[in-house]
Design a protein around this motif. Structure first.
Motif, short mmCIF file in Angstrom:
data_model
loop_
_atom_site.label_atom_id
_atom_site.label_comp_id
_atom_site.label_asym_id
_atom_site.label_seq_id
_atom_site.Cartn_x
_atom_site.Cartn_y
_atom_site.Cartn_z
N PRO A 167 26.29 35.42 29.11
CA PRO A 167 27.05 35.99 30.24
C PRO A 167 28.29 35.21 30.63
O PRO A 167 29.28 35.79 31.06
N LEU A 168 28.26 33.89 30.45
CA LEU A 168 29.44 33.07 30.76
C LEU A 168 30.65 33.54 29.97
O LEU A 168 31.76 33.65 30.51
N PHE A 169 30.44 33.85 28.69
CA PHE A 169 31.56 34.24 27.84
C PHE A 169 31.97 35.69 28.08
O PHE A 169 33.14 36.04 27.92
N THR A 170 31.02 36.51 28.46
CA THR A 170 31.36 37.88 28.85
C THR A 170 32.27 37.87 30.07
O THR A 170 33.28 38.58 30.12
N ALA A 171 31.91 37.03 31.03
CA ALA A 171 32.73 36.90 32.24
C ALA A 171 34.11 36.34 31.91
O ALA A 171 35.13 36.76 32.47
N ALA A 172 34.15 35.38 30.97
CA ALA A 172 35.43 34.79 30.58
C ALA A 172 36.32 35.84 29.92
O ALA A 172 37.53 35.91 30.19
N GLU A 173 35.73 36.66 29.06
CA GLU A 173 36.51 37.69 28.39
C GLU A 173 37.08 38.68 29.41
O GLU A 173 38.25 39.07 29.32
N GLU A 174 36.26 39.07 30.37
CA GLU A 174 36.72 40.01 31.40
C GLU A 174 37.84 39.41 32.24
O GLU A 174 38.73 40.13 32.70
N ALA A 175 37.80 38.08 32.43
CA ALA A 175 38.81 37.40 33.24
C ALA A 175 40.01 36.94 32.42
O ALA A 175 40.96 36.37 32.99
N GLY A 176 39.97 37.15 31.11
CA GLY A 176 41.08 36.71 30.26
C GLY A 176 41.14 35.22 30.06
O GLY A 176 42.21 34.66 29.78
N VAL A 177 39.99 34.55 30.16
CA VAL A 177 39.92 33.09 29.99
C VAL A 177 39.62 32.76 28.54
O VAL A 177 38.61 33.22 28.00
N PRO A 178 40.44 31.97 27.86
CA PRO A 178 40.16 31.62 26.46
C PRO A 178 38.96 30.69 26.34
O PRO A 178 38.66 29.91 27.26
#
Length: 471
Positions: free
Chosen positions: A84-95
């Motif tokens: 989920p951490l990376f899903t949230a990062a993708e949604e927020a545009g965080v590399p």
């Protein structure tokens, strides 16, 4: 101090071998670092206290929530992309970078010329090949180190005080997944077999991540002639103009290949007029141990070294100086005309297939945690070499059933116990089955954690049991 990190809010995902060095380096570069970690055990709390003393924020027991304001994530390689951490990062545009990506971007930060990387991946043989490569490079008088997935932090290598001419880098599929901008001088994929599919999701995704090692290569993409999938990865890679495809084979090499001729390792890739000429590199007996898959490892290491301009004499001297790590086809002892060999590192079917191919008549000790593997192909291929089998561990029934289907004449001892003392009984039973000239081979084809802390402890238990036979 690079402006790209000064004042930047960076989340480091995971403590441990990669996370702690990453957090320290980023903090030292002026970033605002928050570490998130799933675990909240004694070891994690000790690591957290060390980082908090430096001014790093640490959140234990919650590795799924993206900290507010995060501009970059640097993750431990083992964290699954589906977290989920990376899903949230993708949604927020965080590399999201791995520690290898961070190390790659930090090369030359202190103004020194960055050391080129000679990179190795594959399902099996990575560590041995990288260590062989480092031994060859050292024999050539180069300042080098074996780093990466081998257990030595790449971050320490690129940010430490020691200077290197070239680095021998072991990279796992996990690390390659999170390293989008890596561009090696030269790289090798040793082999491809199903592994870690629960992490990657499919064999195709696993292979694609392995293939990332070839992207942007400058001089050579080294592949296994016997494993077409590795050559396919070379063909699919976007490399620098002039980069060459270099094969290695246990047979007679063609042009642009390294191989074996009459007991010699030879090079027909890095010689003048490779269509007519070959360069002797070493004798097969210079490889320790001279098992077929280990000769392949040596050829891959030699290919990378030759791509870097290393002489044939240094290849020979480096292979002669190389001593393999414990539990990798390690001869333990001969007892009553029977050889006992520890290959506890053979934790999957691909590694075990190579191990079984190295001996003619085998009493096989196998079993442990299968990790979803099947054993029919392995057993069918090795049936003629088996004079007996002793099975241990939680998933031994899977191997027993494969033996019943493909090697019904082979006597099998099934030990219905998973305590650590089972190894002593396994060795005793193997001795009973073995005849002079046989090899009792611990090549489990399974992980060890049902009975042991790791494959090292399993191999140590085997060696101790063998020593008690000869006492």
């Amino acid at each position: 101090m690079p402006s790209e990190f000064t004042g930047k809010h960076v989340t480091v995902a995971g403590l441990g071998v990669s996370g702690v060095p990453a957090a320290k380096v980023l903090h030292g570069l002026g970033a605002h670092v928050t570490v998130v970690n799933d675990g909240d055990d004694e070891r994690s709390r000790a690591q957290a206290a060390q980082l908090e003393a430096l001014g790093v924020t640490v959140r234990l027991g919650d590795g799924d929530t993206l900290p507010e304001g995060t501009e970059l994530i640097v993750t431990a390689p083992g964290w699954k992309p589906t977290k989920p951490l990376f899903t949230a990062a993708e949604e927020a545009g965080v590399p999201v970078w791995g520690d290898v990506e961070l190390a790659w971007r930090l090369r030359g930060l202190d103004g020194r010329e960055p050391a080129p990387w000679l990179a190795v991946t594959g399902t099996n043989g990575k560590t041995t090949t990288v260590q062989m490569l480092a031994s060859i490079l050292k024999a050539a008088g180069l300042r080098t180190a074996a780093v990466g997935n081998i257990g030595v932090s790449l971050l320490d290598a690129v940010t430490g005080e020691e200077e290197y001419d070239v680095l021998a880098v072991e990279l796992s599929s996990y690390q390659l997944h999170w390293a989008p901008s890596l561009r090696a001088h030269s790289a090798a994929v040793l082999n491809l077999a199903p592994d870690h599919l629960d992490w990657h999701g499919s064999m195709e995704a696993y292979a694609a991540d392995k293939g990332r090692i070839y992207e942007g290569n400058l001089v050579a993409c080294v592949y296994n002639v016997a494993d077409k999938a590795t050559e396919d990865l070379v063909r699919a890679a976007d490399v620098e103009e002039g980069c060459r495809a270099i094969g290695f084979t246990l047979g007679t090499p063609g042009p642009s290949q390294l191989g074996v001729v009459e007991g010699l390792l030879v090079d027909r890739a890095f010689v003048e007029d490779r269509h007519k000429n070959a360069q002797e590199l070493a004798e097969v007996s210079d490889v320790n141990p001279p098992a077929p898959h280990n000769i392949a490892n040596a050829l891959a290491a030699a290919g990378l070294a030759r791509a870097f301009g290393v002489s044939a004499a240094a290849v020979r001297d480096g292979l002669r100086a190389f001593t393999p790590d414990a539990h990798r086809i390690a001869h333990v002892a001969d007892v009553d005309g029977v050889s006992y060999v520890d290959d506890s590192k053979a934790t999957n079917t691909h590694a075990t297939e190579a191990s079984l191919a190295a001996y003619e008549s085998i009493v096989w000790i196998a079993g442990g945690l299968a990790k979803g593997a099947t054993f029919d192909e392995l057993v069918a291929g090795a049936a003629k070499r088996l004079s007996g089998a002793v099975l241990i561990g939680a998933d031994r029934a899977l191997i027993r059933e494969a033996l019943a289907r493909h090697a019904p004449e082979v006597p099998v001892v099934d030990l219905d116990r998973t305590d650590t003392g089972a190894m002593l009984q396994a060795v005793q039973e193997a001795r009973r089955l073995a005849r002079p000239g046989d090899t009792v081979l611990l090549a489990p084809a399974c992980a060890s954690m049902d009975m042991f802390t790791n494959y090292n402890q399993r191999g140590d238990a085997f060696a101790q049991a063998v020593r008690e036979l000869g006492a």
